[in-house]
Motif scaffolding. Structure first.
Motif, short mmCIF file in Angstrom:
data_model
loop_
_atom_site.label_atom_id
_atom_site.label_comp_id
_atom_site.label_asym_id
_atom_site.label_seq_id
_atom_site.Cartn_x
_atom_site.Cartn_y
_atom_site.Cartn_z
N TYR A 53 27.79 23.63 54.69
CA TYR A 53 26.96 23.18 54.66
C TYR A 53 26.05 22.24 55.06
O TYR A 53 24.61 22.17 55.59
CB TYR A 53 26.22 23.68 53.48
N MET A 182 25.45 30.66 54.16
CA MET A 182 25.00 29.34 54.14
C MET A 182 23.11 29.37 54.56
O MET A 182 22.23 29.08 54.47
CB MET A 182 25.85 28.91 54.92
N GLY A 185 21.64 29.91 51.76
CA GLY A 185 22.00 28.39 51.07
C GLY A 185 20.98 27.66 49.51
O GLY A 185 21.10 27.18 48.70
#
Length: 366
Positions: A53, A182, A185
C-alpha cells in the motif's frame, strides 16, 4: 410483578438467550465452513495489500489520483517480475532433470571406488563402504534394487513441486485480490479502525491498527522480501554457471531465507561443485565472489527494512515459518511468520498495558 410471575419470566429469558446464542453459533460455524477454503488466500491478500500500500500511495498522484490505475500497475509489474525468473528457474530445473535421466540411461555415469579408510569409520563405515563399492562396480543393478524406494521418493518430490506450483497460482490470485483491497484502501483502513474499536477500547484502536500494520510490513519486507531477492540473485548465478538443479537450489535458498537458516548450507556445496567441475578458473572465482556477496545481502537490507517496522525476534519468525509450512504447505510458509509476529507483538502489548484501576465510590468505603 409477583414472585410467581418473576419465576416464570426468568426461565423464559434464559431460554431466549440460549436460543439466540445457539443460532448465532450455528451461523458463525456455517460462515466459517464456507469461508475456510479461502482463508489462506484472503490472509495472503491482506498481507500483500498492507505491504504494497505505501507503493500504491506513491504511484497514485502520478496516475491521475486513480486508485484502480495504481493497483493495476502494481499487479502487472509484480507479475512481470515474478513470472520471468520463475519461468527461467523452472526451465533450468527441467533441463537438469532431463540431463540426469539421459546420463543414467546412457551408462556414462561413473562413481569412483571408495577409499579404504571409509571402512574404518565408526558405526556406518562398513555398510557405507559396501554400498559405495557396489555403486562404483555395478550401478545399474543397485539402481534396479533401489527402484521402488526411488519411485516413492520421486512421487513425494513431484507432489511437493506440484504443491509449490499450486501455491504460486494462489499467490497470483492473492496478488489480484490484494490489488482490489488496495483500490479501496481508505475504506479498508476505516473498517479496520471500527473493528478494532469494537474489540478493544476506542481510544486504543488507532494504536492497535498501527501496530498490526507495522508488524506485517516489517516481517513481509524484512524476511520474505529479502529471501525472495536472495533467491533471484543466487538463482541467476546458478543458471549462468550451469549448476545442475539451479531452479531447485534457488527454491531451497528461498526456504532457508524465510526460515532464517544459514544460506551457506546451499552456497558452499555449490561453490565446491563449481571448483571441482570447472577448476580454479576466472569464472569460478567470479562466481564465488558473486555468490558470497549475494548471500550477504540480507545483512545490508534487513536492518533497513526491519528498522522501519517493529523488532520481532528471529525465533518467532522461524517457528512461524516451520509451523505455517507444516499446517498450510508452501503458502503457510509465507503466512505463518506474519501471523505469529502479529500475535507476538499484540501479546506483549497486552502484557505491557497497565490494568484499569477500579476506584471505590465513597459509599462503598463506609
Amino acid at each position: 410483578m409477583t414472585p410467581i410471575d418473576s419465576d416464570r419470566h426468568l426461565p423464559r429469558t434464559l431460554l431466549d438467550t440460549l436460543i439466540r446464542a445457539g443460532l448465532i453459533t450455528a451461523l458463525v460455524v456455517s460462515c466459517y465452513e464456507v469461508f475456510h477454503p479461502f482463508l489462506s488466500l484472503m490472509l495472503w491478500s491482506v498481507i500483500l495489500a498492507i505491504t504494497l500500500y505505501p507503493l500504491h500511495l506513491l504511484l497514485r498522484p502520478h496516475l491521475g489520483n486513480s486508485d484502480s490505475r495504481a493497483a493495476t500497475l502494481i499487479v502487472l509489474v509484480a507479475m512481470a517480475v515474478l513470472l520471468l525468473p520463475i519461468y527461467l528457474l523452472g526451465a533450468s530445473l527441467g533441463d537438469s532433470v532431463e540431463v540426469a535421466i539421459d546420463t543414467v540411461k546412457s551408462g556414462s555415469l561413473r562413481i569412483p571406488s571408495p577409499p579404504d579408510s571409509v571402512a574404518g569409520w565408526p558405526l556406518i563405515g562398513e555398510s557405507l563402504h559396501g554400498f559405495w563399492e557396489q555403486a562404483s562396480s555395478d550401478l545399474t543393478s543397485l539402481l534396479q534394487r533401489l527402484a521402488p524406494y526411488i519411485k516413492d521418493v520421486t512421487l513425494v518430490l513431484l507432489g511437493k513441486i506440484a504443491g509449490a506450483g499450486a501455491g504460486f497460482l494462489v499467490f497470483i490470485a492473492a496478488l489480484v485480490i490484494g490489488a482490489i483491497i488496495m483500490a479501496y484502501g481508505d475504506n479498508g483502513h476505516r473498517s479496520a479502525q471500527r473493528i478494532a474499536a469494537r474489540i478493544i477500547a476506542p481510544e486504543r484502536s488507532g494504536h492497535f491498527v498501527l501496530l498490526c500494520t507495522a508488524t506485517i510490513r516489517a516481517v513481509a519486507q524484512g524476511v520474505i522480501g529479502i529471501a525472495f531477492v536472495q533467491m533471484l540473485l543466487l538463482g541467476i548465478g546458478f543458471m549462468v554457471m550451469g549448476v545442475p538443479g539451479a531452479g531447485l537450489l534457488a527454491m531451497g535458498v528461498l526456504l532457508l531465507g524465510i526460515m532464517q537458516l544459514p544460506l551457506p548450507l546451499i552456497t558452499l556445496p555449490v561453490i565446491a561443485f563449481v571448483f571441482y567441475s570447472e577448476g580454479p578458473t576466472l569464472a569460478a572465482i567470479i562466481f564465488t565472489i558473486y555468490t558470497m556477496l549475494a548471500g550477504l545481502v540480507d545483512n545490508v537490507l534487513k536492518p533497513l527494512l526491519l528498522g522501519r517496522g517493529v523488532d520481532v525476534p528471529m525465533p518467532v519468525v522461524l517457528i512461524g515459518a516451520l509451523g505455517g509450512m507444516l499446517s498450510g504447505g508452501i503458502i503457510g510458509l509465507f503466512i505463518g511468520p506474519v501471523v505469529l509476529a502479529v500475535g507476538y507483538k499484540l501479546f506483549w502489548q497486552w502484557v505491557d498495558t497497565p490494568p484499569v484501576q477500579i476506584q471505590e465510590s465513597p459509599s462503598e468505603g463506609t
